[in-house]
Design a protein around this motif. Sequence first.
Motif, PDB file in Angstrom:
ATOM      1  N   UNK A 181       0.732  -1.034   0.008  1.00 51.12           N
ATOM      2  CA  UNK A 181      -0.044  -0.183   0.107  1.00 51.12           C
ATOM      3  C   UNK A 181       0.354   1.240   0.417  1.00 51.12           C
ATOM      4  N   UNK A 182       0.166   2.330  -0.770  1.00 55.17           N
ATOM      5  CA  UNK A 182       1.087   3.429  -0.757  1.00 55.17           C
ATOM      6  C   UNK A 182       1.049   4.352   0.042  1.00 55.17           C
ATOM      7  N   UNK A 183       0.092   3.644   0.805  1.00 61.14           N
ATOM      8  CA  UNK A 183      -0.626   4.778   2.194  1.00 61.14           C
ATOM      9  C   UNK A 183      -0.400   4.115   3.469  1.00 61.14           C
ATOM     10  N   UNK A 184       0.784   2.921   3.343  1.00 56.45           N
ATOM     11  CA  UNK A 184       0.771   1.940   4.863  1.00 56.45           C
ATOM     12  C   UNK A 184       0.744   2.227   5.718  1.00 56.45           C
ATOM     13  N   UNK A 185       1.921   3.648   6.120  1.00 59.06           N
ATOM     14  CA  UNK A 185       2.244   4.341   6.994  1.00 59.06           C
ATOM     15  C   UNK A 185       1.321   5.268   7.494  1.00 59.06           C
ATOM     16  N   UNK A 186       0.165   5.697   6.978  1.00 60.17           N
ATOM     17  CA  UNK A 186      -1.074   5.775   7.043  1.00 60.17           C
ATOM     18  C   UNK A 186      -2.284   5.261   6.753  1.00 60.17           C
TER      19      UNK A 186
END
Length: 404
Positions: A181-186
């Motif tokens: 996921x591109x937004x794994x950290x969010x």
Amino acid sequence: MRRNAQQNSAPSVALSGRVSVDLATISNNVRALRALTPAPHFMAVVKGNAYGHGLVEVAEAALAAGADWLGTAQLTEALALRRAGITAPVLSWLYLATASSEIIREAVENDVDMSLGSPAQLDVVAGIARTLGRPAAVHLELDSGLSRGGARVEDWPDLVAAARDAELEGTLTVRGIWTHLAWADVPAHPGNAAAVDAFGEAVRQAREGGLEPELRHVSSSANILDRPEFAFDMVRAGLAIYGLAPADHLDPADFGLRPALTVTAPVVLVKKVPAGTGVSYEHQAITHEARYLGLIPLGYADGIPKGISGRSIVQLGGRRVPVIGKVCMDQFMVDLGPEACGVSVGDTAVLFGDPDTGAASADEWGSAIGSHGDEIINRIAPRLPRAYECPDYQDPEVSVPHAV
Ligand SMILES: *Cc1c(COP(=O)(O)O)cnc(C)c1O
């Protein structure tokens, strides 16, 4: 057996830093994460020499604690696991168009699963499997928005069709379908739900196209902690098994996760300098009064970031002392204050480790330099020996001085 990190050294014995890895902590973190995730399968990500902790040692500790897959970026890492006698399933996802056919052949022969993200990649692997007369196990990667590896949504049907043809020919077995996921950290970002929807559609198309992937996997550490509904059949845990924060809003301690890696170094020199003394290159720090300085034999060649200068981040004699002046290649100075406060040569400075002990965490170092703990632990130099601590592990004598 937890060895006493205190260095018993005479001033003439200049020991460098020590990196100790607590494998029991790795095991505890894996157990805690397994209990948290509804996914039936659990991949311990050991790329980058297990985030600097030691590839084989961490892999064994994670497997013993209930991980049933290992993940690496590079094929060489996956093959190193096999050479160490590890037979657990391994997925390697960084497909290198420049990899020799020799190494891909070795991967197939050694049951290393490979990720494929395009028909061209697929042709190479299937071609090698054909010469071996056995299928290669692969996981197809969807690019759900990261624009890194994997097939874009519009190219997915071609990849599925090519994979199905290869399965029918007996050259490939599609064991998994995955995305990152591109937004794994969010984890709360709407981009995640959109990517997971695209993933669901890709899986549907794959099944419609005749593929029967056993393993759908999406989540890395942040999503394991924050989005259990993204667990599917397997999660891929990196940072969290090392006890580091996978996202700014996620405190590992809240989930029972602790850092496994501690970096210490002996103080190799203590000296008093008068007021107005410039410290280190270009005198970026100048003492405003007489101060005691301590010399720590680690520098940027060991992975100590220059940006840490000025931060009160080194634990010494029961308190935090600041790094003073520029960090040099192999050494840096700490400011002990107007009195040495009992600090003497041979005392152990803790750079980072378990915050429960009062030491800074790698995450604290990361935020001090405008980054994250992952950058700190990953840059600790290979030249520093790793010492492993766990109840059953025979700890070799590793207090090896490096060239100073
Ligand atoms: C590094 C990586 C992971 C692990 O990510 P963490 O945030 O460290 O848990 C999982 N999947 C892939 C594809 C990765 O590259």
